[in-house]
Design an enzyme around this catalytic site. Sequence first.
Site, PDB file in Angstrom:
ATOM      1  N   ARG B 296      71.817  30.177  34.169  1.00 41.19           N
ATOM      2  CA  ARG B 296      73.178  29.816  33.741  1.00 41.19           C
ATOM      3  C   ARG B 296      73.200  28.441  33.085  1.00 41.19           C
ATOM      4  O   ARG B 296      73.889  28.230  32.087  1.00 41.19           O
ATOM      5  CB  ARG B 296      74.145  29.876  34.929  1.00 41.19           C
ATOM      6  CG  ARG B 296      74.466  31.310  35.278  1.00 41.19           C
ATOM      7  CD  ARG B 296      75.333  31.499  36.515  1.00 41.19           C
ATOM      8  NE  ARG B 296      75.608  32.937  36.635  1.00 41.19           N
ATOM      9  CZ  ARG B 296      76.353  33.493  37.582  1.00 41.19           C
ATOM     10  NH1 ARG B 296      76.901  32.740  38.513  1.00 41.19           N
ATOM     11  NH2 ARG B 296      76.545  34.805  37.601  1.00 41.19           N
ATOM     12  N   TYR B 440      76.129  36.984  28.666  1.00 35.88           N
ATOM     13  CA  TYR B 440      75.065  37.253  29.654  1.00 35.88           C
ATOM     14  C   TYR B 440      74.974  36.182  30.735  1.00 35.88           C
ATOM     15  O   TYR B 440      75.622  35.163  30.672  1.00 35.88           O
ATOM     16  CB  TYR B 440      73.733  37.592  29.016  1.00 35.88           C
ATOM     17  CG  TYR B 440      73.045  36.638  28.081  1.00 35.88           C
ATOM     18  CD1 TYR B 440      73.357  35.302  27.989  1.00 35.88           C
ATOM     19  CD2 TYR B 440      71.995  37.133  27.282  1.00 35.88           C
ATOM     20  CE1 TYR B 440      72.660  34.477  27.132  1.00 35.88           C
ATOM     21  CE2 TYR B 440      71.295  36.302  26.411  1.00 35.88           C
ATOM     22  CZ  TYR B 440      71.631  34.973  26.347  1.00 35.88           C
ATOM     23  OH  TYR B 440      70.945  34.162  25.515  1.00 35.88           O
ATOM     24  N   GLU B 441      74.193  36.496  31.763  1.00 38.24           N
ATOM     25  CA  GLU B 441      74.104  35.657  32.980  1.00 38.24           C
ATOM     26  C   GLU B 441      75.476  35.471  33.631  1.00 38.24           C
ATOM     27  O   GLU B 441      75.784  34.408  34.143  1.00 38.24           O
ATOM     28  CB  GLU B 441      73.486  34.284  32.666  1.00 38.24           C
ATOM     29  CG  GLU B 441      72.130  34.300  32.032  1.00 38.24           C
ATOM     30  CD  GLU B 441      71.127  35.176  32.753  1.00 38.24           C
ATOM     31  OE1 GLU B 441      71.311  35.467  33.942  1.00 38.24           O
ATOM     32  OE2 GLU B 441      70.152  35.604  32.103  1.00 38.24           O
ATOM     33  N   GLY B 442      76.261  36.526  33.614  1.00 36.77           N
ATOM     34  CA  GLY B 442      77.610  36.447  34.161  1.00 36.77           C
ATOM     35  C   GLY B 442      78.579  36.108  33.057  1.00 36.77           C
ATOM     36  O   GLY B 442      78.607  34.963  32.585  1.00 36.77           O
TER      37      GLY B 442
END
Lengths: 598, 598
Positions: B296, B440-442
């Site tokens: 993140r 992406y990555e949440g």
Amino acid sequence: MPTYQAPVKDTLFVLNDVLGFERYSNLPGFADSSGDMLEAILGEAARVAEEVYQPTNRQGDLEGCHRNADGSVTTPKSFKAAFDAYREGGWMGLAMPGEYGGQGLPYTVHQAAGEYFCSANMALTMYSGLTHGAIAAILVHGTDEQKSTFIPKMIEGTWTGTMNLTEPHCGTDLGLMRTKAVPDGKGAYKISGQKIFISAGEHDMSENIIHLVLARAEGSPEGIKGVSLFIVPKFILDENGNPGKRNGVSCGSIEEKMGIHGNSTCVMNYDEAEGYLIGEINRGMNAMFVMMNEARLGVGLQGLSVSEVAYQNAANYARDRLQGRALTGPKFPDKKADPIIVHPDIRRVLMTARAINEAGRALVLWSAIQADISRSGPDEKERERAEDHMALLTPVIKGVLTDKGFDIAVMAQQVFGGHGYIEEHGMSQFVRDARIAMIYEGANGIQALDLVGRKLGQHGGRGVQAFFKEVGEFCEENRSNEALAPFTKGLKKGLNDLQAATMWLMQNGMKNPDNAGAASTDYMHLFGLVALGYMWARMVKAAQEKLAAGADGSEEFMNNKITTGRFYMERIMPESSAHLARINAGADSMMALSAEAF
Amino acid sequence: MPTYQAPVKDTLFVLNDVLGFERYSNLPGFADSSGDMLEAILGEAARVAEEVYQPTNRQGDLEGCHRNADGSVTTPKSFKAAFDAYREGGWMGLAMPGEYGGQGLPYTVHQAAGEYFCSANMALTMYSGLTHGAIAAILVHGTDEQKSTFIPKMIEGTWTGTMNLTEPHCGTDLGLMRTKAVPDGKGAYKISGQKIFISAGEHDMSENIIHLVLARAEGSPEGIKGVSLFIVPKFILDENGNPGKRNGVSCGSIEEKMGIHGNSTCVMNYDEAEGYLIGEINRGMNAMFVMMNEARLGVGLQGLSVSEVAYQNAANYARDRLQGRALTGPKFPDKKADPIIVHPDIRRVLMTARAINEAGRALVLWSAIQADISRSGPDEKERERAEDHMALLTPVIKGVLTDKGFDIAVMAQQVFGGHGYIEEHGMSQFVRDARIAMIYEGANGIQALDLVGRKLGQHGGRGVQAFFKEVGEFCEENRSNEALAPFTKGLKKGLNDLQAATMWLMQNGMKNPDNAGAASTDYMHLFGLVALGYMWARMVKAAQEKLAAGADGSEEFMNNKITTGRFYMERIMPESSAHLARINAGADSMMALSAEAF
């Protein structure tokens, strides 16, 4: 695969209940297209858009357009048949004069239906859209012979049109133009030069292409005052008016673009092409502006259209995609997870889209009626007022609806998570397509400058004063309407900010024009906020009145309008303060750095 | 063709003058990388980024990655050599422990250099970035044997890593996961299932690929509490620890994406692949979170990186493109037109980009120092405080810097007008690449929910209280500093809004969790505004102090910092009121419509 359902009910609500379409029966075409007829026309437009246009959209993006070795251009396979259905359905000539084969219906109806076609396939509608612009320019500035020669075929759609302004070294600043026009001694001109970014410049969907080309006639002055407009057909017409010998114009290459792949965006080379002056010599910009204003409204509509279809697909996905649980506890405990539409942050996206799109549609249609009035209203004062409206609102519609349309396409893509980023679901296409609308027909920064630098002060500020008066009076008139109070309150706050910003501009923009430039984009968006807010106040009022009168099965529809209007006032209108604060900051910190420091 | 110049001077200003890098010499690696050494390391990173990475970026976008019939994947031609230069330069192991072959320098230096590589070629840095994440997870949760088996080769870069979370039916909600792990009776597991969106899942740039895979062990409970993490190498290691027999994992297909074409985004099929449990059984999310937090921060950095390179190219274009005249009269009367950088609306874009990027860089580096403290600070209280900082700021860095990074890439593209929309100039690529970082990555909505729903209340709000205290005290301490007053005033206003929003959340979020969800994205951005504003106040203070001490040739640089800080306070900070107004509006109008109404 993306889907699309034309929002006919929403269009009818705006036209009938909010704008009082039937009240305009004194204008040409309105009486022929109101009531059931309006519903029938929009229903048929919806059918063509949904069943014929929409299925070609994704494939058009994948295939793109290709220039062949002989300079011809092949469009996506499915486009020609779809365009045939459009012209055979008479959609090209819907609002065109009967004397040239059109149906003579209001421009308003054309715009209402136009939204659907554009939502269904934006790239494909550009072929007809540019043709409409070219027709408009010829209608206003062409000779009778030019009109009867070119317009009937263009209204049929068997010939299409283009606009040729940009050159490699000049886009916004057309005074730098190099394309030349040399009289051929027989009343025509030989046009030579290169134009770029020419949408629909070359393609395989029409029998002839009528290029409207800006060029500098031999001996004309430098700069913008030496630019004239010419009609340059791809095929020179023979004595019977049919396409004959190939003219000296050809497509040199096709641009690789981020989106609108189905539109053939061409580099056009003019090599002593035969061209015919349209309008007065050296007054080409004057003639081109007819086309450009038409095109700007069309591009604003594109912003709304792509935003709407992107929203619809995000809403469908949000209802279907099961992931996680509602924050307030499972809503579908029997399923493995809840659909993501239970999540507030997904709702935030969907409601923002509705709040902008529904008001954007109202703004487009309200302005379309003004355009009809400005063209054919019986009263001179009313025409003048409508012209003022169009001058003022055209940059707002173009700039604000395309900026917002892109933002909403991006938000709609976000609802899909990773699935939005892969091309398969079509959400990337909406984003990539929507992006161009912020750029072409005058980048949005130019729209903002047009608004602040030209339109605000026109006729001593007559237009903007009339707008303020109308919105202010609406608030005033409804002061005792308690149900409407939360809406007029928000609107009034926005109007106050806009008026304060206008005052600031008057005081500081003259003193230092950079202050006007520094404020321009924020001012345009502040104007848009208030204009859309006014649309919401009027829509809410109409919905409340319908409910009071017994909405007859449309209770939920009307209540949803009121809720969405509330969302607009609570969550979108508050942006006005930030715009005003930025405008008040002036140009100092913006302009202080040396060019080399960047 | 796009260009890139690493902003080394800006990085050094932040590290040395603002954050006092030398003060941290008690932390491992700091003393070895400060002063001239820091400058040398960043200078060399800049060289590799500019000369080796950047020239491969556009070509990588054009070529993309291709899956061959045998399931192997071919990356863009130029990538392998560029990646070789990166690993041979020791950049993979810059901040990795010396015992496994790393250089043991601070994570802070790794992040500082990482910005440059990512600006130069975002898609290419993903191969190393995911490897860094995988190393971090193995370092924290792996056994000693797992560490010594896998980490040295990964630090060399001869093996790369991946993270495998997403499945077709589950992204955010990993509890729905279906991939299975069955004990093989010999201490390992057989992993079967399908994972999608796996970055660097299969490619031709490393000798082995170490997949970290979430799967449900046989007999484990349903939901997220039954998920474990496994190491699954592409090639099973032989007795000497070298890649041997091919494991049962293969790339089924490659996604067609909007951007990051140079990254091979794979559907990965696991068919009884041999895997080794890492960390405790059923605690896979715990182990994966080490990787995810690292990732993140890396994605937040991507937001900054693409924003910076897009800005640089817009600035160059604005200086070169001649079009129109300055509103205040011609600036280059000898030329046919002025460069467009004379226009305030172009400056608005460039200054906005600088204001966000420079503060974003400071936020990334400030937080990187906190990460170093949290990992190896000698004092427990300080470590705890740094951990709180990372927990709180990680979603802000990820969510805000990627949203802003995309916005700025779009604005930078706009500076190019039509030339920005065609692929040739590379601006479209920046927009298309930047877009994924929001997802992406949440997805950023998940970051916002993580912030509001988890991080705010952690340890009784200890982290957020410490943040408020630090920012508040900075304003208080500098109360008598007149030169700083315009900056602390703006910061204080933002902080007040943020505190009011926090209070509102405490009072209304518990009562109705939908209120927290409805506020989350606005709250995250309000938090970002204040965090970036705090960075500006500190940067301005440092610049003022440098100027007072005699800036020694950097006067203009320091003055530009102060001006850009002023721009931030005047034009960006005022957004805080709109965020607060939206938060205060609550969830009602957002949640009122039925799901079917959309």
